[in-house]
Design an enzyme around this catalytic site. Structure first.
Site, PDB file in Angstrom:
ATOM      1  N   TRP A 171     -14.349  -2.499 108.909  1.00  0.00           N
ATOM      2  CA  TRP A 171     -12.730  -2.725 109.233  1.00  0.00           C
ATOM      3  C   TRP A 171     -12.745  -4.191 110.163  1.00  0.00           C
ATOM      4  O   TRP A 171     -11.715  -4.697 110.004  1.00  0.00           O
ATOM      5  CB  TRP A 171     -12.231  -1.726 110.002  1.00  0.00           C
ATOM      6  N   ASP A 172     -13.843  -4.583 110.217  1.00  0.00           N
ATOM      7  CA  ASP A 172     -13.973  -5.961 111.139  1.00  0.00           C
ATOM      8  C   ASP A 172     -13.317  -6.942 110.042  1.00  0.00           C
ATOM      9  O   ASP A 172     -12.985  -7.904 111.064  1.00  0.00           O
ATOM     10  CB  ASP A 172     -15.492  -6.413 111.020  1.00  0.00           C
ATOM     11  N   GLU A 188     -16.912   4.799 119.062  1.00  0.00           N
ATOM     12  CA  GLU A 188     -18.005   5.545 118.352  1.00  0.00           C
ATOM     13  C   GLU A 188     -18.938   6.622 119.299  1.00  0.00           C
ATOM     14  O   GLU A 188     -19.589   7.216 118.703  1.00  0.00           O
ATOM     15  CB  GLU A 188     -18.673   4.970 117.364  1.00  0.00           C
ATOM     16  N   LYS A 240     -17.252   3.199 123.911  1.00  0.00           N
ATOM     17  CA  LYS A 240     -18.132   1.986 123.380  1.00  0.00           C
ATOM     18  C   LYS A 240     -17.294   0.903 123.301  1.00  0.00           C
ATOM     19  O   LYS A 240     -17.640  -0.281 123.537  1.00  0.00           O
ATOM     20  CB  LYS A 240     -18.629   2.657 122.058  1.00  0.00           C
ATOM     21  N   GLN A 241     -15.994   0.980 122.758  1.00  0.00           N
ATOM     22  CA  GLN A 241     -15.140  -0.337 122.528  1.00  0.00           C
ATOM     23  C   GLN A 241     -13.770   0.392 122.677  1.00  0.00           C
ATOM     24  O   GLN A 241     -13.401   1.647 122.906  1.00  0.00           O
ATOM     25  CB  GLN A 241     -15.624  -0.649 121.229  1.00  0.00           C
TER      26      GLN A 241
HETATM   27  C1  BGC Z   1     -18.619  -0.780 115.753  1.00  0.00           C
HETATM   28  C2  BGC Z   1     -17.671  -0.862 114.735  1.00  0.00           C
HETATM   29  C3  BGC Z   1     -18.121  -2.029 113.762  1.00  0.00           C
HETATM   30  C4  BGC Z   1     -19.388  -1.989 113.394  1.00  0.00           C
HETATM   31  C5  BGC Z   1     -19.762  -3.056 112.464  1.00  0.00           C
HETATM   32  C6  BGC Z   1     -20.089  -0.721 115.382  1.00  0.00           C
HETATM   33  O1  BGC Z   1     -21.196  -0.939 116.292  1.00  0.00           O
HETATM   34  O2  BGC Z   1     -18.626   0.302 116.610  1.00  0.00           O
HETATM   35  O3  BGC Z   1     -16.417  -0.851 115.343  1.00  0.00           O
HETATM   36  O4  BGC Z   1     -17.139  -1.944 112.916  1.00  0.00           O
HETATM   37  O5  BGC Z   1     -20.267  -2.047 114.363  1.00  0.00           O
HETATM   38  O6  BGC Z   1     -19.442  -4.480 113.094  1.00  0.00           O
END
Ligand code: BGC
Length: 730
Positions: free
Chosen positions: A332-333, A472, A585-586
């Site tokens: 999704w980035d 996550e 985490k985010q």
């Molecule tokens: C993040 C995801 C991201 C992925 C790729 C993961 O560590 O939690 O949101 O899409 O890295 O960058």
């Protein structure tokens, strides 16, 4: 030479895997890591062609690390002039971002006191994306002994070179040809049958001979130099894959002949011009803060380097074309972090990226079917075909083997893609894209959610259970706010645009209804879902629970930061039990507010920002930019700059500690968004961009351009003024 605001400099000659990522050159089609020309044992060479994936013994398909073609070694007589064994008298390497080329200046003294200067640069053409060119001057300063200049294509490269359990060689070399005019080889992937042909030619004085050393091909010139005389060296390399043609040798030969005919200087000129045109729109100038200005430019440089507006069958990997982290997969980035940059500065590229999702729609539909759903379920990680590529196994923070659930449970990407389609349409008015492609994605994604929801008869509501949201750390959660909110939005928009079509073009409406086999019953179901989908949002306290039960988890607040200003785990946290804490985490709730800001009022943004910010570990580089933007939206200026610098410097300062595995492309997009939607405060209001900026103390001004609906806006923001001029764009 470009001025220093355009330069990223390296002054220490060494093997450094982080610098290899930072000094990577890429043109959307090819990526070559910034290893040294000689290629040293401990370096991690990386040569990638977008779209060329293979599995073989790997756990999942990987972007293939192809032969390294920029090899160049100098021998004095029979002795390799190995810079690692010489005294480095002078060294400077720099990335010229303005013209996307990597310069090297190296002055060496070997053990016998012989001084040699090697100076030059290399680039991957932005006009003829198959071309890689390099030009050097070699000067034997104080000696006149016979030299050999050896150019090589190294076919020993592998993926995960340094990892004993994961390393894989994905290709074999075939059809190698060596002549005194060129060297040629083809890397054929072992499982997937991609063929990548590399034709390379050394142009230099002297006798030239070539060798096929089976896994390496070389072309060597024997030169009798004079002391102090410059020896010009040119490398022309052309790379074509069977993604473009089956006639690999003939076509590549033609391309090379054309290139040689045009000549190095002219090829460089046209490349420079292409870059200047891109920068003319994409550049952002911050006066008063050189560090932020340059870091932001570097991130924009990355975004310009990783996209190919001519190839609809590829998208951008999480780590760009800069390394093998996340196996070259697309997340999704692209849609949520990078796409806004392209929408507003390079709409053609934005469309191409969305077309990748159209071309993989069928795979997303198969994926949904396979998992027991209808419509299209986009893969959490995808590669060339769009099938799910997320590995099932990985490592936790202690390095222990752990099941990765994201490929099974991180569903929100499907709604993220729908959001991106609407954002693109709103900013470009590209109805052609929308009617022919976008709307199909919108319908099939809505259809997916219609089948993914579960009806809870006790509570008379729909739910989405057992998911992973953007954060996550928490797996298998129920009713994740972000997921549910975007799923509902996705269905709403599908209904809205179908309604719009019905009103405005019966013909188009009929066509899409027939093609997508939409029934009245299905539309009613969608309406029902919208009304009854559980959105855990307490409108009285304004605080949104990230998922059901989140507030009951053990609460830990972050109070300490490391020397790179990144959060330190609060005391007592067991890293194998992250599901049990409120630490995230985010951003997750905050993420929804960033993606769809118009859906939330200021007080809700503020309350949630203040709650979640001190609980966010920023263990993903996707995190800080969102807090910068949300902070600025709610007037929390103090931390915005800190968050902005964290994201802007993620690679230049390696603050996530993993830059050696590739660039953080999403963070690059987040940096741009933090500058434009954050500091410049851009919003679309009354069908045009408006700006309510806030500049950090040391920023005197910000200057940039934005494309909105075929008009170019030039924006100049100072501490007390905003100047916007608008010109049509043809
Ligand atoms: C993040 C995801 C991201 C992925 C790729 C993961 O560590 O939690 O949101 O899409 O890295 O960058």
């Amino acid at each position: 030479m470009a001025t220093s605001e355009w330069i990223i400099e390296d002054t220490k000659f060494e093997v450094n895997n982080v610098k290899e990522t930072i000094f990577t050159l890429a043109n959307g089609k090819i990526g070559v890591r910034g290893t040294h020309e000689e290629l040293f044992e401990k370096e991690i060479p990386g040569t990638y062609v977008a779209g060329v994936f293979d599995k073989s013994e790997a756990q999942v398909k990987e972007l293939v690390n192809l032969p390294y073609f920029w090899g160049l070694r100098i021998y004095i007589g029979d002795e390799f002039l190995n810079p690692m064994e010489c005294e480095i008298l002078e060294y400077k390497r720099y990335l010229d971002m303005k013209h996307a080329c990597l310069h090297r200046y190296l002055r060496l003294k070997d053990k016998k006191g012989r001084i040699t200067t090697i100076q030059g640069f290399r680039f991957l053409s932005f006009t003829r994306r198959n071309l890689a060119l390099a030009k050097y001057e070699i000067v034997p300063e104080n000696y006149a002994e016979k030299l050999y200049i050896e150019h090589f294509i190294d076919g020993t490269t592998k993926n995960s070179k340094k990892n004993p359990t994961e390393k894989v060689k994905h290709y074999t070399l075939k059809n190698t040809r060596v002549t005194d005019k060129f060297i040629y080889t083809e890397a054929h992937t072992r499982d997937s049958n991609y063929g990548v042909s590399i034709l390379s030619s050394l142009e230099v004085e002297g006798n030239i001979f070539s060798k096929d050393l089976i896994d390496t091909v070389t072309q060597t010139a024997e030169i009798f130099p004079e002391k102090g005389r410059k020896i010009p060296v040119f490398l022309y390399t052309s790379i074509l894959s069977n993604r473009e043609t089956d006639n690999l040798f003939e076509e590549n030969f033609k391309k090379m002949a054309e290139a040689r005919n045009v000549g190095f200087e002219q090829l460089f000129e046209e490349h420079k011009k292409a870059l200047e045109n891109l920068w003319d729109i994409a550049n952002i100038k911050i006066e008063g803060d050189e560090k932020a200005d340059k870091a932001l430019r570097f991130n924009i440089f990355v975004l310009l380097s990783v996209v190919n507006p001519e190839d609809e069958k590829v998208s951008i990997a999480a780590k760009g074309l800069h390394g093998e982290g996340y196996k070259g997969h697309v997340f999704w980035d692209t849609e949520i972090y990078m796409l806004p940059f392209y929408i507003f500065t390079y709409p053609k590229a934005a469309r191409t990226l969305l077309m990748y999702r159209y071309h993989t729609l069928k795979a997303a539909m198969d994926n949904a079917r396979k998992n027991g759903y209808s419509g299209a379920q986009y893969s959490w990680e995808s590669a060339d075909t769009g099938e799910e590529e997320t590995p099932k196994w990985g490592k936790d923070y202690y390095g222990d083997k752990v099941r990765i659930w994201t490929g099974d449970k991180e569903f929100h990407i499907t709604a993220d893609i729908a959001v991106a389609i609407i954002h693109y349409l709103r900013a470009t008015d590209d109805w052609d894209f929308f009617f022919n492609y976008g709307i199909k994605i919108l319908i099939e994604t809505a259809r997916f959610w219609g089948s993914r929801v579960e009806y809870n008869s006790k509570k008379d509501r729909y739910e989405i259970n057992d998911v992973i949201g953007p954060d996550e750390f928490h797996e298998h959660v129920n009713n994740n706010f972000y997921t549910n909110f975007l799923a509902r939005w996705n269905i709403e928009k599908a209904l809205e645009y179908l309604e719009f079509l019905k009103k405005n073009s019966q013909k188009k409406y009929q066509k899409i209804v027939e093609e997508s086999k939409i029934t009245g019953q299905e539309l009613n179901h969608w309406k029902h879902v919208i009304n009854k989908l559980h959105i855990p949002w307490n409108k009285e306290t304004h605080l949104i629970e990230q998922f059901e039960g989140y507030f009951n988890l053990e609460d830990k607040i972050i109070t300490e930061f490391d020397d790179k200003n990144m959060p330190i785990w609060p005391k007592g946290v067991d890293l194998t039990e992250l599901n049990n804490y409120q630490l995230i985490k985010q951003p997750d709730v905050i993420m929804a507010m960033f993606v769809l800001p118009e859906e939330f009022d200021d007080i809700t943004k503020k309350v949630n920002y203040e709650y979640y910010e001190p609980r966010t570990m920023h263990k993903s580089s996707l995190s800080p930019s969102i807090y910068a933007i949300l902070g600025l939206m709610i007037g929390n200026h103090e931390k915005a700059y800190q968050h902005f610098m964290r994201t802007a410097l993620v690679d230049l300062e390696n603050n996530q500690g993993n830059t050696e595995h590739g660039i953080h492309a999403a963070s690059a997009g987040g940096t741009w968004q933090a500058a434009i939607f954050g500091f410049a405060g851009m919003k679309i209001q009354d069908d045009q961009p408006s700006f309510t900026p806030w500049l950090p103390d040391n920023w005197n001004s910000m200057k940039f351009k934005i494309i909105y609906k075929k008009e170019l806006y030039t924006v100049y923001i100072t501490k007390n003024n905003v100047e916007v001029t608008k010109t049509p764009l043809y």
